[in-house]
Each structure stands twice: as structure tokens, then as C-alpha cells.
Design an enzyme around this catalytic site. Structure first.
Site, PDB file in Angstrom:
ATOM      1  N   LYS B  67      -5.651  -8.785  -3.090  1.00  0.00           N
ATOM      2  CA  LYS B  67      -4.536  -8.632  -4.030  1.00  0.00           C
ATOM      3  C   LYS B  67      -4.000 -10.009  -4.414  1.00  0.00           C
ATOM      4  O   LYS B  67      -3.927 -10.908  -3.560  1.00  0.00           O
ATOM      5  CB  LYS B  67      -3.435  -7.781  -3.385  1.00  0.00           C
ATOM      6  N   SER B 142       1.331  -0.759  -6.593  1.00  0.00           N
ATOM      7  CA  SER B 142       1.013  -1.984  -7.297  1.00  0.00           C
ATOM      8  C   SER B 142      -0.356  -2.571  -6.954  1.00  0.00           C
ATOM      9  O   SER B 142      -0.844  -3.436  -7.673  1.00  0.00           O
ATOM     10  CB  SER B 142       2.080  -3.038  -6.998  1.00  0.00           C
ATOM     11  N   SER B 166       2.567   0.933  -2.240  1.00  0.00           N
ATOM     12  CA  SER B 166       1.667   0.169  -3.108  1.00  0.00           C
ATOM     13  C   SER B 166       0.217   0.086  -2.649  1.00  0.00           C
ATOM     14  O   SER B 166      -0.639  -0.366  -3.402  1.00  0.00           O
ATOM     15  CB  SER B 166       2.200  -1.252  -3.307  1.00  0.00           C
TER      16      SER B 166
END
Lengths: 94, 478
Positions: B67, B142, B166
Site C-alpha cells: 500500500k 482504502s 480498509s
């Protein structure tokens, strides 16, 4: 509930310069969200302790010894403006 | 056989048998990226070929997507925000260091909602990621780039971060396994902070066995993260046991409410029935403060975010913007112009909401109140876990929604995390596992939650479930 002046004040506290076309939208968004949050008013929490952290954290200490770290040159090389090993910024004191 | 469709444990067997090399595996992933990345857009940026490290002698030469909020030495790390464009960290995050030591091949930084503010990966400064199962849909967020990378076979593993769901929500939307470990289990040194009392890093994989393998690499105490817990890390592969006989599993009634998609509900009930047939005891329980979780979260998370994001001021790193000559330009003008230009709309919204909650006159009514309700939510779980080993719920109320569907309505977007937020507020581990598909071929996820530091329970239940079902074996053919 929340006025345009409130929003400008919050923006100023947040150090964000809002453009004119953002103000109305943010006013409405913040109003909607704060309205949603009012559902917490249904709860009586007068005798409840706050939880700022889920774990019983304690301060972590270490010996005060010098250990290798990034070094000044490495730490500041990614700044937009450097002068004499320092961060250079616009005038702070008028 | 497509190598990039395999799990890491399958790949490692092939490498051990000398049928393939780590380089072959990387090539298959690289080929897939060239073929499908244009449509999926899972990555914020790819590792420069010169920086790619493939070591055939290391234990886990598995291609992994990271990420975009975890620092990789000398590799652009931006939180998918304009304010960090061009930022190349001077150090590796602890999880990155551990992954590099184990031989994992870092393919690139996966796309994400800007600063992890979102549930759809649409707030990224690079534009949205598309759900590999249906390119018109969001991958969730996310960590949507991370889950889409694994689901589209553009990576074998991925790392995400989870502040309110997320990892788990996009894992459910993309049909992969996503684990949010216990708060304090994985070091966050080098993770760009969103809400420090909630953030946790975790693995995204195709099945439970891979999740356990990846946790073995990343879990553990780190002196550089004072919130990481100094507690022995078990070998998680020991919990890959095909047995749930006698386990007590709670089914909270507040998670099966009106408004939840009928197919999602049915798939989770079917999964529960499957575990019951294997000897688990299932009983309805109550988590009475569930309905307050989203409101509580949006006070606490934004308050912490407004404080954490104060560091993006143009002084030390990242974007610096000085107003045009017509306006005065003191240092405050530089802060305001830098942040106005660098942050996207959702970031501004959250920073301002958090600033408001913490500001003089509102602190008691918002922030302090939020912390008190957090206590009530945590107590709900403490109470249930006195009598139960785990809790099972749907991960999300619906399957993946359409791109653009919720962007103009922040609250409806926030509510897509309604079932995942409580685990962050109470610090407990929780995992999302594929448990079915909707009639329009979108994946459905089931969430399992357990006591703090009992990730082993999640693996045991998940592993047993995956021995009986094959939802985790479905691959997108892109």
C-alpha cells in the site's frame, strides 16, 4: 448549525486556504456529518470512562546512548529548500 | 497452469521441487501487469526495474504489492496524495525491512484512497482503481489497490493498512482474504499515520494459509514503534487446523439488520451453517452499541487524522507552495497554500471535521464523548468474548458498488464500513474471507472476529472453512 464563518474559522485552524467554490460544499458536508453524529446524544455516558487507547500502554524508555541514525544530510535532502544544513522557509517574524 | 493464479504456498512448493524459479514467478506477475494494469489500475507506481530484487536463495521470493502509505527506501511513497508527490523516504518501514529480509519481491506501491481516507479507492490523486471482478465497480478501500492487485493476479501477496475496515472491506469486495491483526501486533514504524489509536498493518492474500505465512513474516515487537507489543509471536501455520468442533461462535443480531443485501446475508448464514455442521456451536449474541460505531469512529479517526496530518506543511518534505506575489507570503500563507493545493477534497473534509471536534468549546461534546462511547463499544465485545471464542458477521452490508455511486454523499460512503469499524475501536483482530458470490458475480465476504492476540482462532476457523468450500479458489480471468 454550522455557518460559513464557522467553516472559514475551522479552515484557518486547519491551515487550509479554501477556495470560494469549496466553502459552500464543505459547509453542507460538515453540517450533514455533524447532524449524523448527533445520534450519540441518545447515549448517557456521564459515568463512562473515556478510552483513548485500547491497550494499557506505558511510556517506553531506553538507555540514553548514541545509536546510529539517518544523519542530518540524509534527513533534510528531501526538503524543498535547504540552506546551510537547515530548512529554509518564508519570513516568520514580521 | 498460470503461475500468477497460484497461492504463495503452492508457488513455494514448485520452487522447492525446482520446477520453477522465483524469476519465473515474477515474470508471470509482470506479464499480467502489462496485460491488465491499464484496466485495473491497482498500482500507484511500480518498482523501477533496476531496484527490483529477486533472490532465489531467500525463503519467500513472492511478488508483493505494498500500500502506498508504507515507506520504502528511495522509492516514491505518496499516500496517493499530491502533497507527497516525489517523496522518497530515507528509510524502510519495519514491515518492508522484514519483507525484504525474507526475500519478498516488492512489485510496487498499490493505489489507495488519499491518506486512506475512503472506502472505494476513488479519492486517490492517481484516479480510481477498478474492481477486477467488474471493472465498473469499486474495489473497496482504502486498500483497494492492494486487494485489486491480488484479485487480478498482478501480485501474489499484498500489504494493506486498516483503520476502520480498509483491509477487510476491499478484501470482501475483491474476493480475497484480508486480516486486520490485533492493535500492537504488527509494527507501524514507517506507516504514514492516519489515526494512531486505530491503524494496523495486515496481510492480503488468496487464502488463509498464505495469510498465516505472511503474518509469520510481519508480526512482532519493534522498539521503533512504542505501541507495538512485546509478546511472543506464535508460528501461525500451527493454527492451520481443520477442526472447529466445540468452538463457541457468536452471531451478533445487530449485524443482520434491515438494509443489508439479501444475497450477502444468505451467503454468510450458509457459511455459518457449514461451520455448525463441523461441530461449532453457534448462538445469537448482542453487541448493543453497534449502531453508534460509525459516528464514534468519525469523531475519533478524524481528530487523530487532523493532528497527524499537521506535519504536511511544506517545510521538511513533500509539496511546498508559496502564494502568488499578489498575496502576502508569510510562513502561514505557505502552510495554507501548500495544504490547499496538496490535499484532495476528502482529506480537507476529514482534517476540518477533526479540527472542529478537538477545538475549544466542542471537545467535550465531540472528541471526549466519542472516547466514552468507544468504551461502551469495547465493553460489548469484552462481554461476548467471556463466553465465545469468535464472532461471525458479514464484512460489508452490500457487494461492491459502482464507481461514482457514493462520491457525492460522504455519509453513505462512511456507512459501507458499518460492520468493520468496531474491531478497530476495540483493538481486536478480524479477518474477511470469501464466502460466496452475488447473482451478478461479485464476491461476498464473511468477517470473523476474535479476542485480542487470538489471530490463531481466526486462522483455525478460516482454514477449516476453506477445506470445505472453494470460494477462495475462484480467479478472475482478465
Amino acid at each position: 448549525m454550522i455557518s460559513k464563518e464557522d467553516v472559514l474559522n475551522i479552515a484557518s485552524l486547519s491551515r487550509i486556504h479554501l477556495k470560494d467554490n469549496e466553502i459552500d460544499q464543505l459547509t453542507k458536508n460538515l453540517e450533514d456529518i455533524l447532524e449524523y453524529i448527533t445520534k450519540l446524544e441518545n447515549l448517557d455516558v456521564s459515568n463512562v470512562e473515556p478510552t483513548s487507547h485500547v491497550l494499557a500502554l506505558e511510556n517506553v524508555y531506553r538507555e540514553d546512548t548514541v545509536i546510529p541514525s539517518l544523519g542530518q544530510a540524509n534527513a533534510i535532502k528531501i526538503s524543498a529548500d535547504i540552506q546551510n544544513g537547515s530548512f529554509k522557509v518564508p519570513k516568520v517574524i514580521e | 497452469m498460470k503461475l500468477n493464479h497460484l497461492t504463495a504456498h503452492e508457488i513455494l512448493e514448485l520452487i522447492a521441487k525446482k520446477e520453477y524459479t522465483a524469476k519465473d514467478i515474477y515474470q508471470s506477475v509482470h506479464y499480467q501487469i502489462e496485460k491488465t494494469e491499464k484496466e485495473v489500475h491497482a498500482y500507484a507506481n511500480l518498482t523501477e526495474p533496476a531496484s527490483l530484487s529477486i533472490d532465489e536463495n531467500k525463503s519467500f521470493p513472492i511478488p508483493i504489492a505494498i500500500k502506498d502509505n508504507m515507506c520504502i527506501l528511495d522509492q516514491e511513497t505518496t499516500c496517493s496524495s499530491n502533497i507527497l508527490k516525489g517523496f522518497k523516504p530515507s528509510y524502510d518501514a519495519t514491515v518492508i525491512q522484514k519483507l525484504k529480509d525474507s526475500g519478498a519481491i516488492i512489485v510496487g506501491h498499490a493505489n489507495m484512497d488519499e491518506f486512506a481516507f475512503g472506502s472505494s479507492t476513488e479519492t486517490s490523486c492517481y484516479g480510481p482503481t477498478h474492481n477486477p471482478w467488474n471493472l465498473d465497480c469499486v474495489p473497496g478501500g482504502s486498500s483497494g489497490g492492494s486487494t485489486a492487485a491480488v484479485a487480478s493476479n498482478q501480485a501474489i501477496w499484498a500489504i494493506g493498512s486498516d483503520t476502520g475496515g480498509s483491509i477487510r472491506q476491499p478484501a470482501a469486495f475483491c474476493g480475497v482474504v484480508g486480516l486486520k491483526p490485533t492493535y500492537g501486533r504488527v509494527s507501524r514504524y514507517g506507516l504514514i499515520a492516519f489515526a494512531s489509536s486505530l491503524d494496523q498493518i495486515g496481510p492480503i492474500t488468496k487464502d488463509i494459509k498464505d495469510s498465516a505465512l505472511l503474518m509469520n513474516i510481519i508480526a512482532g515487537h519493534d522498539p521503533k514503534d512504542s505501541t507495538s507489543i512485546n509478546r511472543t509471536v506464535p508460528d501461525y501455520t500451527n493454527s492451520l487446523v481443520n477442526d472447529v468442533n466445540g468452538l463457541r461462535i457468536g452471531i451478533p443480531k445487530e449485524y443482520f439488520i434491515d438494509g443489508i443485501d439479501a444475497e450477502v446475508k444468505q451467503a454468510v448464514l450458509d457459511a455459518i451453517e457449514t461451520l455448525k455442521e463441523r461441530g461449532a456451536t453457534l448462538k445469537e449474541v448482542s453487541l448493543p452499541h453497534t449502531e453508534y460505531a460509525v459516528a464514534t469512529y468519525y469523531i475519533i479517526a478524524t481528530s487523530e487524522a487532523s493532528s497527524n496530518l499537521a506535519r504536511f506543511d511544506g517545510v521538511q518534505y513533500g509539496l511546498r507552495k508559496i502564494p502568488a506575489k499578489s498575496r502576502k507570503s508569510s510562513i502561514v500563507d505557505m502552510y495554507e497554500e501548500t495544504r490547499a493545493t496538496g490535499f484532495g477534497t476528502e482529506a480537507k473534509r476529514r482534517i476540518m471535521l477533526g479540527t472542529y471536534s478537538l477545538s475549544s468549546g466542542y471537545y467535550d461534546d465531540y472528541y471526549l464523548k466519542g472516547l466514552k462511547v468507544r468504551t461502551l463499544i469495547k465493553q460489548d465485545f469484552d462481554k461476548v468474548f467471556k463466553d465465545f471464542d469468535a464472532i461471525i458477521t458479514p464484512t460489508t452490508p452490500t457487494t461492491a458498488f459502482k464507481i461514482g455511486e457514493k462520491t457525492s454523499d460522504p455519509i453513505s460512503m462512511y456507512l459501507s464500513d458499518i460492520f468493520t469499524i468496531s474491531a478497530n475501536l476495540s483493538g481486536i483482530p478480524a479477518i474477511s474471507i470469501p464466502c460466496g458470490f452475488s447473482s451478478n458475480d461479485l464476491p461476498i465476504g464473511m468477517q470473523i472476529m476474535a479476542k485480542p492476540f487470538d489471530e490463531e482462532m481466526l486462522f483455525r476457523i478460516g482454514y477449516t472453512y476453506q477445506q470445505i468450500t472453494d470460494w477462495h479458489k475462484k480467479r478472475v480471468d482478465l
